[in-house]
Write an enzyme that holds these catalytic residues in place. Structure first.
Site, PDB file in Angstrom:
ATOM      1  N   ARG A   1     -18.553  10.704   0.500  1.00  0.00           N
ATOM      2  CA  ARG A   1     -17.158  11.094   0.711  1.00  0.00           C
ATOM      3  C   ARG A   1     -17.088  12.611   0.558  1.00  0.00           C
ATOM      4  O   ARG A   1     -17.508  13.156  -0.460  1.00  0.00           O
ATOM      5  CB  ARG A   1     -16.288  10.409  -0.331  1.00  0.00           C
ATOM      6  CG  ARG A   1     -14.814  10.426   0.004  1.00  0.00           C
ATOM      7  CD  ARG A   1     -14.456   9.249   0.898  1.00  0.00           C
ATOM      8  NE  ARG A   1     -13.025   8.962   0.808  1.00  0.00           N
ATOM      9  CZ  ARG A   1     -12.182   9.019   1.839  1.00  0.00           C
ATOM     10  NH1 ARG A   1     -12.613   9.385   3.022  1.00  0.00           N
ATOM     11  NH2 ARG A   1     -10.918   8.708   1.692  1.00  0.00           N
TER      12      ARG A   1
ATOM     13  N   LYS B   1       9.746   9.128   9.222  1.00  0.00           N
ATOM     14  CA  LYS B   1       9.890   7.753   8.717  1.00  0.00           C
ATOM     15  C   LYS B   1       9.767   6.736   9.842  1.00  0.00           C
ATOM     16  O   LYS B   1      10.305   5.631   9.753  1.00  0.00           O
ATOM     17  CB  LYS B   1      11.238   7.608   8.006  1.00  0.00           C
ATOM     18  CG  LYS B   1      11.402   8.456   6.756  1.00  0.00           C
ATOM     19  CD  LYS B   1      10.497   8.054   5.627  1.00  0.00           C
ATOM     20  CE  LYS B   1      10.903   6.768   4.964  1.00  0.00           C
ATOM     21  NZ  LYS B   1      12.188   6.831   4.261  1.00  0.00           N
TER      22      LYS B   1
ATOM     23  N   CYS C   1       1.748  -0.116   8.019  1.00  0.00           N
ATOM     24  CA  CYS C   1       1.755   0.572   6.725  1.00  0.00           C
ATOM     25  C   CYS C   1       2.825   1.657   6.779  1.00  0.00           C
ATOM     26  O   CYS C   1       2.985   2.330   7.794  1.00  0.00           O
ATOM     27  CB  CYS C   1       0.382   1.187   6.473  1.00  0.00           C
ATOM     28  SG  CYS C   1       0.347   2.438   5.173  1.00  0.00           S
TER      29      CYS C   1
ATOM     30  N   GLU D   1      23.481 -12.109   9.885  1.00  0.00           N
ATOM     31  CA  GLU D   1      23.530 -10.673   9.624  1.00  0.00           C
ATOM     32  C   GLU D   1      24.851 -10.096  10.146  1.00  0.00           C
ATOM     33  O   GLU D   1      25.228 -10.333  11.293  1.00  0.00           O
ATOM     34  CB  GLU D   1      22.346  -9.977  10.309  1.00  0.00           C
ATOM     35  CG  GLU D   1      22.424  -8.469  10.424  1.00  0.00           C
ATOM     36  CD  GLU D   1      22.638  -7.747   9.120  1.00  0.00           C
ATOM     37  OE1 GLU D   1      23.388  -6.760   9.093  1.00  0.00           O
ATOM     38  OE2 GLU D   1      22.064  -8.191   8.090  1.00  0.00           O
TER      39      GLU D   1
ATOM     40  N   CYS E   1       0.199  -3.758  -2.370  1.00  0.00           N
ATOM     41  CA  CYS E   1       0.753  -3.216  -1.130  1.00  0.00           C
ATOM     42  C   CYS E   1       2.237  -3.552  -1.049  1.00  0.00           C
ATOM     43  O   CYS E   1       2.626  -4.702  -1.271  1.00  0.00           O
ATOM     44  CB  CYS E   1       0.028  -3.785   0.079  1.00  0.00           C
ATOM     45  SG  CYS E   1       0.717  -3.206   1.660  1.00  0.00           S
TER      46      CYS E   1
ATOM     47  N   ARG F   1      -4.227   8.170   7.842  1.00  0.00           N
ATOM     48  CA  ARG F   1      -3.133   7.750   8.720  1.00  0.00           C
ATOM     49  C   ARG F   1      -3.641   7.555  10.154  1.00  0.00           C
ATOM     50  O   ARG F   1      -3.061   8.053  11.121  1.00  0.00           O
ATOM     51  CB  ARG F   1      -1.970   8.738   8.668  1.00  0.00           C
ATOM     52  CG  ARG F   1      -1.444   9.042   7.274  1.00  0.00           C
ATOM     53  CD  ARG F   1      -0.033   9.603   7.292  1.00  0.00           C
ATOM     54  NE  ARG F   1       0.924   8.565   7.677  1.00  0.00           N
ATOM     55  CZ  ARG F   1       2.114   8.812   8.252  1.00  0.00           C
ATOM     56  NH1 ARG F   1       2.453  10.050   8.546  1.00  0.00           N
ATOM     57  NH2 ARG F   1       2.924   7.819   8.553  1.00  0.00           N
TER      58      ARG F   1
ATOM     59  N   ASN G   1      18.915  -1.333   5.426  1.00  0.00           N
ATOM     60  CA  ASN G   1      18.748   0.079   5.089  1.00  0.00           C
ATOM     61  C   ASN G   1      17.506   0.712   5.710  1.00  0.00           C
ATOM     62  O   ASN G   1      17.341   1.942   5.646  1.00  0.00           O
ATOM     63  CB  ASN G   1      18.711   0.273   3.565  1.00  0.00           C
ATOM     64  CG  ASN G   1      20.093   0.180   2.946  1.00  0.00           C
ATOM     65  OD1 ASN G   1      21.095   0.403   3.621  1.00  0.00           O
ATOM     66  ND2 ASN G   1      20.155  -0.170   1.670  1.00  0.00           N
TER      67      ASN G   1
ATOM     68  N   CYS H   1       0.287   0.734  -3.628  1.00  0.00           N
ATOM     69  CA  CYS H   1      -1.134   1.082  -3.807  1.00  0.00           C
ATOM     70  C   CYS H   1      -1.293   2.215  -4.806  1.00  0.00           C
ATOM     71  O   CYS H   1      -1.382   1.990  -6.006  1.00  0.00           O
ATOM     72  CB  CYS H   1      -1.777   1.385  -2.464  1.00  0.00           C
ATOM     73  SG  CYS H   1      -0.898   2.588  -1.436  1.00  0.00           S
TER      74      CYS H   1
ATOM     75  N   TYR I   1     -13.063  15.528  -7.566  1.00  0.00           N
ATOM     76  CA  TYR I   1     -13.696  14.689  -8.588  1.00  0.00           C
ATOM     77  C   TYR I   1     -14.885  15.449  -9.196  1.00  0.00           C
ATOM     78  O   TYR I   1     -15.181  16.577  -8.813  1.00  0.00           O
ATOM     79  CB  TYR I   1     -14.129  13.354  -7.989  1.00  0.00           C
ATOM     80  CG  TYR I   1     -12.967  12.452  -7.621  1.00  0.00           C
ATOM     81  CD1 TYR I   1     -12.174  11.860  -8.609  1.00  0.00           C
ATOM     82  CD2 TYR I   1     -12.641  12.200  -6.294  1.00  0.00           C
ATOM     83  CE1 TYR I   1     -11.099  11.043  -8.274  1.00  0.00           C
ATOM     84  CE2 TYR I   1     -11.577  11.387  -5.950  1.00  0.00           C
ATOM     85  CZ  TYR I   1     -10.803  10.817  -6.944  1.00  0.00           C
ATOM     86  OH  TYR I   1      -9.745  10.013  -6.617  1.00  0.00           O
TER      87      TYR I   1
END
Length: 663
Positions: free
Chosen positions: A228, A450, A363, A432, A382, A317, A440, A370, A180
């Site tokens: 920051r 993932k 998350c 189901e 979200c 994370r 999926n 986001c 920035y």
């Protein structure tokens, strides 16, 4: 209690925090009104995270200046545009947040400079410390004058004064991080000035120094001013970032200068450093997708922590509480920042404090709701929490009349619909066809990177069990069975089916789903057809397993169609695929198979590529036949998720929430 250390108090200057959790700053797009105050959505959004137990709320970016770098109202709040109005709206928010024994800091920015998002730029020329290329546009930035720098510094003093008056407990300066405007001044690659704001590191940090000195002079030494800060940029060249594990020459800030800068900044008066790494030229570091490992900033926070004597915050994370606990115990940081995890679940901290870890909605690091929506639509949300940033409007209300609702399909849309219906007092019943919930998400979550997709499945399984939802697995319903059922409403959430190409060699032509679920052996030499999200992630997954992978895509680039909304995700994945050794053929299509090869038309030239298997990742088709059979038979009938329109996890969840919240 295992996580007791995460709930010890800690101080930033004279402000005591009740635990070690902060809400990381995320752009508050959509949370401001036309006069630069916080609108009701913004007030509810931040208050909800305080109610959820977070000790320190750090707002997303607000701009102190609207003259040097114009920011169209109501993009984000502004503490200097209309001070009376800003104080009035902010005071309501800070008082409510203090009711939960939480603290709140206002993040204030000098501006974006060369990284201004084009949708927010308007007609104004981008500014920078020197005439350098804009990050996104084919434009050269205009050099800031010394008078303009001084003006921005004064505006920081004004903004902090207004923030203190409005009840904010401190401020965070945005930012000597991510490239920035302040960071552009601090990095020699961007800053070519020859005056007092260019040259040696102390000169390049002068802008940041004058800001903290101005605020301390206006608000007092005890008013906390945090920063920051990125100790490393990961810039290979203009608009070129480095990947994890890649050898490269750092053109931005290297770690040696980063540590030196950290020491100087603390000596200037900054009371805490909020640490990450990266830049907009390498923004998969600053906004880490699922392809980055969890806790990726911890090593850099530790280096900063060892060099300074003020609290260090670490995000990136950090949603795994064991990882967060280890970071504190190892002395890598003092405070854990959660950004996207608090979008996904505003009650994360309270759930962790009371041992309800399984209740925390995960998350996905997908950026769809986001950063992606900020980038494309200037609106924060979200993917897994449709109520984020609209806590009041989307609040669930008890059903006026209890209904028994049949849900055909237990994928993410069916699970979300059942959850919402049960919370409202309805009686949902899921049918189901497979042997487990998730749809999926199950093949999608197969790659190691993932894992949070599978965590979301586990969360739905746990939540629906807790809510007592009736679930029938291995049950594919017919039209007749549904019509015979004694229900008040029907939701069709039957998902989608993989598209199949008419190719010979059926014994070695498989779907991506079958390979991801290990239903078939793809062999050593794998040709993947389709360079969209599924094809690229499958290629990455197989390459990491040591397979020889070729990727064939009809478009002239990977992820050209239906790729991730956020460029941090798509840019990283697009570069990771060849970096991991995958042979990429764009402007290409498969035309035939032989016993040992795939025959591919590469830009008009036929090539034979060795192939033990050919894996199809060419998209999905909505499975809505059941809906078509019922649409003239059932009065209260809805179709949601992929069955309505093939999209992604976010739209499946949002579809289901909207329908179930109003049934």
């Amino acid at each position: 209690m295992k996580y007791k250390k995460l709930f010890e108090t800690v101080k930033i200057r004279n402000v005591e925090l009740k635990n070690r959790y902060a809400m990381a700053p995320m752009g508050p797009l959509g949370l401001a009104d036309a006069e630069g105050g916080f609108n009701q959505r913004g007030i509810e959004y931040y208050t909800a995270r305080a109610r959820g137990g977070t000790a320190l709320i750090i707002t997303g970016v607000t701009f102190v200046d609207n003259e040097v770098e114009e920011h169209g109202m109501p993009n984000v709040p502004c503490p200097t545009h209309n001070p009376v109005h800003f104080v009035r709206t902010s005071k309501e928010m800070t008082e409510r947040i203090h009711s939960y024994d939480s603290k709140i800091f206002l993040q204030m920015s000098a501006g974006f400079g060369r990284v201004t998002i084009p949708t927010n730029l308007g007609e104004y020329p981008p500014v920078a410390p020197s005439p350098i290329p804009h990050r996104w546009l084919d434009k050269t930035c205009r050099e800031l004058t010394v008078e303009e720098i001084h003006s921005i510094v004064r505006k920081f003093g004004d903004g902090a004064f207004n923030a203190k008056r409005a009840g904010f407990d401190g401020v965070q300066i945005h930012a000597v991080h991510e490239g920035y405007l302040l960071d552009q001044f601090a990095i020699a690659f961007f800053n070519k000035r020859t005056d007092a704001y260019g040259g040696p590191l102390e000169n390049r940090l002068r802008f940041a120094r004058e800001i903290v000195e101005e605020i301390k002079q206006r608000c007092g030494e005890d008013f906390p001013v945090t920063l920051r800060f990125s100790p490393k940029s990961f810039i290979k060249d203009w608009r070129e970032g480095a990947l994890p594990g890649e050898e490269f020459e750092e053109k931005g800030r290297d770690l040696d200068e980063g540590i030196e800068a950290a020491k100087l900044l603390v000596s200037y008066g900054y009371d805490a450093l909020d640490v990450d790494v990266g830049s907009y030229d390498s923004w998969w570091w600053s906004h880490p997708p699922m392809y980055q490992k969890k806790g990726l900033y911890i090593p850099y926070a530790r280096l900063v922590k060892e060099a300074v004597d003020v609290p260090v915050l670490c995000a990136g994370r950090m949603d795994n509480p064991d990882l967060a606990l280890a970071a504190l115990e190892d002395g890598a940081c003092d405070i854990i920042s959660l950004g996207r995890p608090l979008l996904a679940d505003p009650d994360y901290v309270n759930k962790l404090r009371t041992g309800q870890v399984a209740d925390i909605r995960p998350c996905l690091s997908c950026h769809e709701g986001c950063m992606g929506r900020i980038q494309e639509y200037s609106s924060l949300g979200c993917a897994v929490n449709p109520a984020a940033c609209r806590e009041k409007e989307a609040a669930l209300t008890p059903a006026l009349k209890k209904k028994r609702v049949l849900i055909a399909g237990g994928g993410v849309a069916g699970c979300e619909a059942a959850r919402v219906l049960a919370l409202r007092g309805h009686e949902p019943v899921i049918f189901e066809k497979s042997n487990r919930l998730g749809g999926n998400l199950i093949p999608g979550g197969a790659p190691d990177f993932k894992e949070d997709d599978l965590a979301l499945v586990a969360w739905y399984e746990h939540t629906l069990e807790r809510l007592g939802v009736e679930i029938h697995l291995n049950t594919a319903l017919t039209k007749e069975e549904i019509l015979a059922a004694n229900v008040d409403a029907v939701l069709i959430a039957t998902g989608s089916n993989p598209k199949i190409l008419p190719l010979d060699g059926k014994n070695k032509v498989f779907t991506a789903e079958d390979v991801l679920l290990d239903k078939v052996d793809a062999g050593q030499h794998v040709v993947i057809v389709g360079g969209g999200l599924v094809g690229c992630e499958l290629a990455l997954n197989l390459a990491e397993k040591g397979k020889d992978v070729s990727l064939v895509e009809m478009q002239d680039k990977l992820l050209a169609v239906n790729g991730p909304l956020c460029h941090a995700n798509s840019d990283m994945l697009e570069r990771l695929v060849p970096f991991k050794g995958v042979q990429v053929y764009t402007s290409s299509k498969i035309v035939d198979t032989t016993e040992k090869t795939a025959v591919v038309d590469v830009d008009g030239e036929l090539r034979e590529i060795e192939a033990d298997s050919i894996v199809l990742a060419v998209g999905y088709s909505a499975e809505k036949s059941l809906y078509e059979d019922l649409k003239f038979e059932v009065a209260d009938l809805h179709v949601v998720g992929d069955a309505r329109k093939v999209a992604n996890i976010m739209y499946a969840i949002w579809d289901a929430y909207e329908v179930a919240a109003n049934l």
